[in-house]
Design a protein around this motif. Structure first.
Motif, mmCIF file in Angstrom:
data_model
loop_
_atom_site.group_PDB
_atom_site.id
_atom_site.type_symbol
_atom_site.label_atom_id
_atom_site.label_comp_id
_atom_site.label_asym_id
_atom_site.label_seq_id
_atom_site.Cartn_x
_atom_site.Cartn_y
_atom_site.Cartn_z
ATOM 1 N N VAL A 111 0.839 -1.195 0.000
ATOM 2 C CA VAL A 111 0.000 0.000 0.000
ATOM 3 C C VAL A 111 0.879 1.252 0.000
ATOM 4 N N PRO A 112 0.392 2.350 -0.601
ATOM 5 C CA PRO A 112 1.151 3.604 -0.542
ATOM 6 C C PRO A 112 1.302 4.086 0.897
ATOM 7 N N VAL A 113 2.396 4.772 1.149
ATOM 8 C CA VAL A 113 2.665 5.335 2.476
ATOM 9 C C VAL A 113 3.027 6.798 2.310
ATOM 10 N N LEU A 114 2.500 7.627 3.187
ATOM 11 C CA LEU A 114 2.817 9.055 3.187
ATOM 12 C C LEU A 114 3.635 9.358 4.437
ATOM 13 N N ILE A 115 4.832 9.890 4.239
ATOM 14 C CA ILE A 115 5.717 10.238 5.363
ATOM 15 C C ILE A 115 5.701 11.749 5.507
ATOM 16 N N HIS A 116 5.342 12.221 6.692
ATOM 17 C CA HIS A 116 5.282 13.663 6.932
ATOM 18 C C HIS A 116 6.301 14.044 7.994
ATOM 19 N N GLY A 117 7.063 15.082 7.717
ATOM 20 C CA GLY A 117 8.053 15.540 8.689
ATOM 21 C C GLY A 117 8.842 16.707 8.150
ATOM 22 N N VAL A 177 3.202 -0.674 -14.919
ATOM 23 C CA VAL A 177 4.281 -1.027 -13.997
ATOM 24 C C VAL A 177 3.694 -1.520 -12.679
ATOM 25 N N ASN A 178 4.528 -2.234 -11.941
ATOM 26 C CA ASN A 178 4.177 -2.687 -10.591
ATOM 27 C C ASN A 178 5.128 -2.001 -9.617
ATOM 28 N N VAL A 179 4.699 -0.897 -9.068
ATOM 29 C CA VAL A 179 5.563 -0.062 -8.229
ATOM 30 C C VAL A 179 4.827 0.317 -6.957
ATOM 31 N N ARG A 180 5.535 0.208 -5.835
ATOM 32 C CA ARG A 180 4.992 0.753 -4.590
ATOM 33 C C ARG A 180 5.436 2.203 -4.464
ATOM 34 N N VAL A 181 4.494 3.091 -4.217
ATOM 35 C CA VAL A 181 4.802 4.517 -4.106
ATOM 36 C C VAL A 181 4.817 4.923 -2.636
ATOM 37 N N ILE A 182 5.923 5.558 -2.241
ATOM 38 C CA ILE A 182 6.031 6.162 -0.913
ATOM 39 C C ILE A 182 6.264 7.651 -1.129
ATOM 40 N N PRO A 234 -3.544 18.693 3.868
ATOM 41 C CA PRO A 234 -4.934 19.141 4.053
ATOM 42 C C PRO A 234 -5.103 20.649 3.827
ATOM 43 N N LYS A 235 -4.137 21.438 4.275
ATOM 44 C CA LYS A 235 -4.214 22.885 4.040
ATOM 45 C C LYS A 235 -4.079 23.199 2.552
ATOM 46 N N MET A 236 -3.213 22.455 1.860
ATOM 47 C CA MET A 236 -3.043 22.658 0.429
ATOM 48 C C MET A 236 -4.330 22.292 -0.320
ATOM 49 N N ILE A 237 -5.047 21.284 0.170
ATOM 50 C CA ILE A 237 -6.332 20.924 -0.437
ATOM 51 C C ILE A 237 -7.312 22.078 -0.293
ATOM 52 N N GLU A 238 -7.360 22.685 0.891
ATOM 53 C CA GLU A 238 -8.236 23.839 1.122
ATOM 54 C C GLU A 238 -7.885 24.998 0.196
ATOM 55 N N GLN A 239 -6.584 25.151 -0.084
ATOM 56 C CA GLN A 239 -6.126 26.241 -0.946
ATOM 57 C C GLN A 239 -6.251 25.906 -2.425
ATOM 58 N N GLY A 240 -6.618 24.654 -2.737
ATOM 59 C CA GLY A 240 -6.782 24.250 -4.122
ATOM 60 C C GLY A 240 -5.490 23.929 -4.841
ATOM 61 N N THR A 241 -4.414 23.659 -4.093
ATOM 62 C CA THR A 241 -3.120 23.375 -4.720
ATOM 63 C C THR A 241 -2.730 21.897 -4.636
ATOM 64 N N PHE A 242 -3.587 21.095 -4.013
ATOM 65 C CA PHE A 242 -3.322 19.654 -3.964
ATOM 66 C C PHE A 242 -4.639 18.911 -4.115
ATOM 67 N N ARG A 243 -4.613 17.869 -4.953
ATOM 68 C CA ARG A 243 -5.822 17.118 -5.251
ATOM 69 C C ARG A 243 -6.259 16.285 -4.043
ATOM 70 N N GLU A 244 -7.528 16.403 -3.713
ATOM 71 C CA GLU A 244 -8.059 15.666 -2.574
ATOM 72 C C GLU A 244 -8.056 14.162 -2.852
ATOM 73 N N ASP A 245 -8.406 13.764 -4.107
ATOM 74 C CA ASP A 245 -8.449 12.333 -4.424
ATOM 75 C C ASP A 245 -7.050 11.715 -4.373
ATOM 76 N N ARG A 247 -5.590 8.686 -1.867
ATOM 77 C CA ARG A 247 -4.888 7.529 -2.434
ATOM 78 C C ARG A 247 -3.550 7.306 -1.745
ATOM 79 N N LEU A 248 -2.854 8.407 -1.469
ATOM 80 C CA LEU A 248 -1.534 8.319 -0.838
ATOM 81 C C LEU A 248 -1.630 8.070 0.658
ATOM 82 N N ASN A 249 -2.671 8.596 1.262
ATOM 83 C CA ASN A 249 -2.760 8.619 2.715
ATOM 84 C C ASN A 249 -3.395 7.345 3.280
#
Length: 465
Positions: free
Chosen positions: A176-182, A286-291, A299-310, A314-316
């Motif tokens: 599964v995709p993994v999102l690393i925040h830091g 391709v068969n690739v795991r995305v990290i 979430p703030k970028m989604i509110e600002q319209g600069t990052f896709r919510e869907d 998928r990543l989260n």
């Protein structure tokens, strides 16, 4: 050329074997003999010859069968094997090569021809040895990489880091995709590598791309590839990094810097594993795991319209939050010890108390990467005694110490207050250590030469050691 080389000669004809043995000894080879295929296999495993000369026509196990068995052995497969055959049929020769033979010589043969074949076999042996060393090195590197990026080798024993370890352990085996925040410098790539090297994909590629390193159109080509003529400068087809990462893991660092059109293409890869190179119309799969990793608040970028919510959802699937170093100060001594351990060649460094105190009190806005650079600087600047004294600290940390002294010095100029405080500290320490400058210097966290200089500057009286 034959000195010290051992040859296993195999023939079921006693006279032919005797003649071959004498000829080999004449050329200086050590000779071991076997009279049939079964004995040849046993002798090869016992004697570990450098070259095997194997007759083809023998009862029970013939030369072809023996070749197949010998070349299936994990050790003996690196031994050059030459077939001795009276057959001149091309199909027979080809069949021998298919079983694993390295060369053949047709009987009857002259001594010069045999010698030439043996010399060729020696060259083959050297190539086999180089291949074996390369494979052993490759395996050692794989082992080192696995150990280095095992989650247990990420430095930190705080409760926050133990939570990170548990999460890595739970999700590493999944695809599964993994999102690393830091924040920058907290070790996001190290966590991504730990996920990869503790997964079933560990033998596949681990590909890294920082999304902030390229402009939008260049990043698209880098990720998905392009075909010849798709844009100015595209003089040939180029595979994208997703194609390179097929069967492995793709770590996208700072994916918050992606533009919306590129985010849509990434979403497609996550949904069905397909993408289309720039300028092409045929999708690739391709068969690739995305990290993914980011220091931004998606979430703030989604509110600002600069990052896709869907794309975010998928990543989260799993999010790993890496705490900044200032929120886990108990890990700083462990990290310091780790960095010093890596620099111990030539002798251990001595970290003085004053230096450690400064390192522990600093907030580390650059996190682990900044601490690592600071330790690198300290070791580089240290004298031959390998003592890491406070005056060797970088300007940022020294400025922090000065600010603390300034806050504690409300009267007079800062210079006067600092000198007065320094004088009192030295006086009290020399009194407590009964004038022992080496011991006093250790307590103060400075070098002995620096202490002597301060004693002379402030005209302090003390007993010599």
């Amino acid at each position: 050329m034959s000195q010290g080389l051992k040859v296993l000669a195999v023939d079921d004809n006693d006279e032919a074997l005797f003649a071959l043995e004498n000829l080999l000894k004449h050329y200086g080879y050590e000779v071991v003999t076997a009279g049939n295929g079964r004995e040849a296999i046993e002798k090869a495993r016992e004697e570990h010859p450098d070259i095997i000369l194997l007759d083809v026509v023998m009862p029970e196990i013939d030369g072809y069968q023996a070749t197949s068995i010998l070349k299936s052995d994990p050790v003996l497969k690196y031994t050059p094997l030459v077939l001795l055959t009276s057959k001149d049929d091309l199909d027979e020769v080809v069949y021998g090569f298919e079983q694993g033979a390295d060369d053949y010589i047709r009987k009857p043969f002259e001594g010069r021809e045999l010698l030439a074949r043996l010399k060729a076999a020696v060259r083959t042996q050297k190539l086999y040895q180089e291949l074996l060393r390369a494979q052993e090195t490759n395996e050692e590197l794989k082992k080192t990489l696995h150990e280095r990026y095992s989650f247990s080798h990420i430095i930190g024993g705080s409760s926050r880091m133990r939570q990170v370890y548990r999460l890595i352990e739970k999700v590493a085996a999944s695809s599964v995709p993994v999102l690393i925040h830091g924040e920058s410098g907290t070790g996001k790539e190290l966590v991504a590598r730990a996920l990869h090297f503790n997964s079933d994909r560990r033998d596949g590629p681990f590909v890294v791309q920082n999304c902030s390193a390229f402009q939008d159109h260049l990043l698209e080509s880098e990720l998905f590839g392009h075909v010849k003529g798709s844009f100015t400068g595209a003089v040939r087809d180029k595979p994208g990094l997703f194609q390179v990462a097929d069967g492995g893991t793709f770590f996208l660092d700072e994916l918050g810097e992606m533009t919306l059109p590129l985010q849509a293409k990434l979403l497609r890869v996550l949904q069905d594993g397909t993408f289309t190179p720039v300028g092409d119309t045929k999708p690739r799969k391709v068969n690739v795991r995305v990290i993914g990793a980011t220091h931004r608040s998606l979430p703030k970028m989604i509110e600002q319209g600069t990052f896709r919510e869907d794309l975010y959802y998928r990543l989260n699937v799993v999010t790993i939050d890496l705490p900044p170093l200032r929120e886990r100060p108990e890990d700083i001594p462990l990290l310091i010890e780790h960095f010093l351990e890596r620099k111990k060649e030539g002798g251990r460094y001595i970290l003085e108390k004053g230096t450690l105190k400064a390192l522990l009190e600093y907030q580390w806005p650059g996190n682990i990467r900044q601490l690592e650079n600071e330790m690198e600087r300290l070791c580089l600047m240290a004298d031959e005694d390998r003592r890491l004294t406070p005056e060797l600290l970088s300007p940022q940390l020294l400025a922090k110490q000065t600010s603390a002294l300034r806050a504690a010095a409300p009267n007079g100029t800062m210079k006067d207050e600092i000198e007065a405080l320094e004088c009192r500290l030295i006086t009290e320490t020399l009194r407590r250590t009964k004038g022992n400058k080496s011991e006093a210097a250790r307590e103060l966290g400075i070098s002995r030469s620096n202490l002597i200089s301060k004693v002379q500057q402030y005209r302090l009286e003390s007993d010599e050691e």
